[in-house]
Design a protein around this motif. Structure first.
Motif, PDB file in Angstrom:
ATOM      1  N   VAL A   1       0.840  -1.205   0.000  1.00 25.05           N
ATOM      2  CA  VAL A   1       0.000   0.000   0.000  1.00 25.05           C
ATOM      3  C   VAL A   1       0.872   1.250   0.000  1.00 25.05           C
ATOM      4  N   GLY A   2       1.953   1.240   0.777  1.00 29.20           N
ATOM      5  CA  GLY A   2       2.836   2.401   0.827  1.00 29.20           C
ATOM      6  C   GLY A   2       3.514   2.679  -0.496  1.00 29.20           C
ATOM      7  N   LEU A   3       4.020   1.629  -1.142  1.00 24.56           N
ATOM      8  CA  LEU A   3       4.706   1.812  -2.421  1.00 24.56           C
ATOM      9  C   LEU A   3       3.750   2.302  -3.503  1.00 24.56           C
ATOM     10  N   LEU A   4       2.594   1.656  -3.615  1.00 25.00           N
ATOM     11  CA  LEU A   4       1.635   2.074  -4.625  1.00 25.00           C
ATOM     12  C   LEU A   4       1.028   3.434  -4.296  1.00 25.00           C
ATOM     13  N   GLY A   5       0.796   3.679  -2.998  1.00 23.39           N
ATOM     14  CA  GLY A   5       0.262   4.976  -2.613  1.00 23.39           C
ATOM     15  C   GLY A   5       1.224   6.108  -2.925  1.00 23.39           C
ATOM     16  N   GLY A   6       2.515   5.883  -2.697  1.00 24.58           N
ATOM     17  CA  GLY A   6       3.504   6.897  -3.029  1.00 24.58           C
ATOM     18  C   GLY A   6       3.558   7.183  -4.514  1.00 24.58           C
ATOM     19  N   ALA A   7       3.514   6.110  -5.313  1.00 24.30           N
ATOM     20  CA  ALA A   7       3.533   6.287  -6.773  1.00 24.30           C
ATOM     21  C   ALA A   7       2.296   7.039  -7.251  1.00 24.30           C
ATOM     22  N   VAL A   8       1.135   6.681  -6.715  1.00 22.57           N
ATOM     23  CA  VAL A   8      -0.106   7.358  -7.102  1.00 22.57           C
ATOM     24  C   VAL A   8      -0.073   8.820  -6.700  1.00 22.57           C
ATOM     25  N   THR A   9       0.482   9.121  -5.520  1.00 18.89           N
ATOM     26  CA  THR A   9       0.566  10.507  -5.073  1.00 18.89           C
ATOM     27  C   THR A   9       1.390  11.346  -6.027  1.00 18.89           C
ATOM     28  N   VAL A  10       2.544  10.839  -6.429  1.00 19.08           N
ATOM     29  CA  VAL A  10       3.412  11.580  -7.355  1.00 19.08           C
ATOM     30  C   VAL A  10       2.697  11.823  -8.675  1.00 19.08           C
ATOM     31  N   LEU A  11       2.090  10.783  -9.238  1.00 18.48           N
ATOM     32  CA  LEU A  11       1.401  10.919 -10.520  1.00 18.48           C
ATOM     33  C   LEU A  11       0.216  11.879 -10.412  1.00 18.48           C
ATOM     34  N   ALA A  12      -0.519  11.802  -9.305  1.00 18.77           N
ATOM     35  CA  ALA A  12      -1.689  12.672  -9.131  1.00 18.77           C
ATOM     36  C   ALA A  12      -1.275  14.125  -8.953  1.00 18.77           C
TER      37      ALA A  12
ATOM     38  N   ALA B   1      -7.454   3.297  -2.052  1.00 20.02           N
ATOM     39  CA  ALA B   1      -7.804   2.690  -0.768  1.00 20.02           C
ATOM     40  C   ALA B   1      -9.161   2.007  -0.838  1.00 20.02           C
ATOM     41  N   LEU B   2     -10.099   2.617  -1.545  1.00 22.77           N
ATOM     42  CA  LEU B   2     -11.414   2.019  -1.713  1.00 22.77           C
ATOM     43  C   LEU B   2     -11.314   0.713  -2.495  1.00 22.77           C
ATOM     44  N   GLY B   3     -10.475   0.711  -3.538  1.00 16.81           N
ATOM     45  CA  GLY B   3     -10.277  -0.521  -4.301  1.00 16.81           C
ATOM     46  C   GLY B   3      -9.655  -1.629  -3.465  1.00 16.81           C
ATOM     47  N   ILE B   4      -8.697  -1.259  -2.607  1.00 15.02           N
ATOM     48  CA  ILE B   4      -8.068  -2.254  -1.734  1.00 15.02           C
ATOM     49  C   ILE B   4      -9.092  -2.841  -0.763  1.00 15.02           C
ATOM     50  N   ALA B   5      -9.866  -1.973  -0.129  1.00 15.30           N
ATOM     51  CA  ALA B   5     -10.880  -2.444   0.819  1.00 15.30           C
ATOM     52  C   ALA B   5     -11.931  -3.301   0.122  1.00 15.30           C
ATOM     53  N   ALA B   6     -12.338  -2.897  -1.083  1.00 11.81           N
ATOM     54  CA  ALA B   6     -13.322  -3.683  -1.827  1.00 11.81           C
ATOM     55  C   ALA B   6     -12.757  -5.048  -2.198  1.00 11.81           C
ATOM     56  N   GLY B   7     -11.468  -5.085  -2.543  1.00  7.42           N
ATOM     57  CA  GLY B   7     -10.842  -6.364  -2.884  1.00  7.42           C
ATOM     58  C   GLY B   7     -10.746  -7.299  -1.697  1.00  7.42           C
ATOM     59  N   VAL B   8     -10.481  -6.731  -0.514  1.00  6.96           N
ATOM     60  CA  VAL B   8     -10.416  -7.558   0.692  1.00  6.96           C
ATOM     61  C   VAL B   8     -11.790  -8.138   1.017  1.00  6.96           C
TER      62      VAL B   8
END
Length: 314
Positions: free
Chosen positions: A118-129, A171-178
């Motif tokens: 989550v941290g790695l993907l969240g960091g990448a998404v933050t930079v791109l966004a 985060a919503l996608g992660i929670a939905a997947g769980v």
């Protein structure tokens, strides 16, 4: 974990970068053209022009570029795509394929595995966004002269707000997947919940983030003074015409010059006053940061709930 995360998500990263590069191929040249023509036609062409009395240069600029405003509608889906193709498969794919049983027995705790990914993907998404949001802000700047940056759709695609939307979508996608343990149902749940959350915040939460300002002025007065204290780019929440006792007569606004007030009013009393409720344009960035904070907080809550759920999956 970094190498494993890259191996699993390199296709999503590649497609995302290609998509943003295609968007930049449109945004950069059109943005440069708009800024150049805005400076030539509006800034230097009619510096004394006002919104209520635009000059020919403003009309020419608006005719040439107003259609670009509709591009903003398409840009609304960008944060959602992060949730559908980055967030939803993150855990759901492991659970659906059964690979979680092997990964969680390799000396890495479930909590460490989840937080690392989550941290790695969240960091990448933050930079791109951030790059996406600030790029659209620069591109939209000349168009803000014709449409307030506060307007729905336009507010959502620029500034720092896309960062909050993107992190919330992931985060919503992660929670939905769980919860669903399958990729396609997780994507469907992410789609519906994201749209619902965005509508609720835009219609019911955003207007209440700050106390609005009221602007009252008579229906018969000099046109230049009728803008009163409301500045360019303000977000008008309501506008109506009222009697002196506060009773609403009609929606909208009536502006009549003193020399033709009788014909202009058409039977209305000259004692009527225009009543406007609005958010000043200079509050734009405060609203951006406030709404971003709401969605980042929701994202943190969803990730916390997802990690707790992961620790209990058999």
């Amino acid at each position: 974990m970094m190498w494993l995360t890259w191996r699993q998500h390199r296709k999503q990263a590649l497609y995302t970068v290609l998509g943003l590069a295609a968007l930049a191929a449109f945004i950069v040249p059109t943005g440069l053209a708009m800024h150049r023509d805005f400076d030539r036609l509006v800034v230097r062409g009619c510096p004394a022009s006002a919104v209520d009395t635009p000059c020919d240069g403003f009309h020419e600029f608006a005719t040439r570029y107003d259609s670009y405003i509709y591009v903003c509608v398409l840009l609304l889906v960008v944060p959602l795509l992060f949730g559908l193709f980055w967030g939803a498969p993150l855990v759901a794919r492991e659970l659906e394929q059964g690979t979680h049983r092997m990964i969680w027995t390799q000396g890495v705790s479930r909590r460490h595995w989840a937080l690392a990914k989550v941290g790695l993907l969240g960091g990448a998404v933050t930079v791109l966004a951030v790059v996406y949001g600030l790029g659209i802000s620069w591109w939209y700047e000349p168009l803000a002269y014709t449409e307030s940056r506060f307007q729905q759709i336009f507010f959502d695609v620029q500034g720092v707000a896309p960062v909050g939307y993107s992190l919330f979508a992931v985060a919503l996608g992660i929670a939905a997947g769980v919860l669903s343990s399958k990729v396609v149902p997780a994507m469907g749940l992410t789609l519906s919940a994201f749209i619902a959350a965005r509508i609720v915040v835009a219609l019911f939460v955003r207007p209440r983030l700050a106390t609005p300002v009221t602007n009252d002025f008579p229906v018969v007065s000099d046109a230049a003074a009728n803008l009163g204290q409301m500045s360019l780019g303000s977000w008008v929440l309501s506008s109506d015409v009222r009697r002196p006792d506060g009773t609403i007569v009609t929606s909208g606004a009536i502006i009549c010059a003193p020399d033709d007030a009788a014909e202009c009013l058409g039977g209305f009393s000259a004692e009527l006053r225009n009543h406007q409720v609005y958010q000043p344009g200079e509050r734009f960035w405060w609203f951006q940061w406030a709404e971003t904070g709401i969605f980042v907080a929701l994202a943190v809550l969803l990730v916390w709930l997802a990690v707790r759920r992961i620790r209990r999956i058999a």
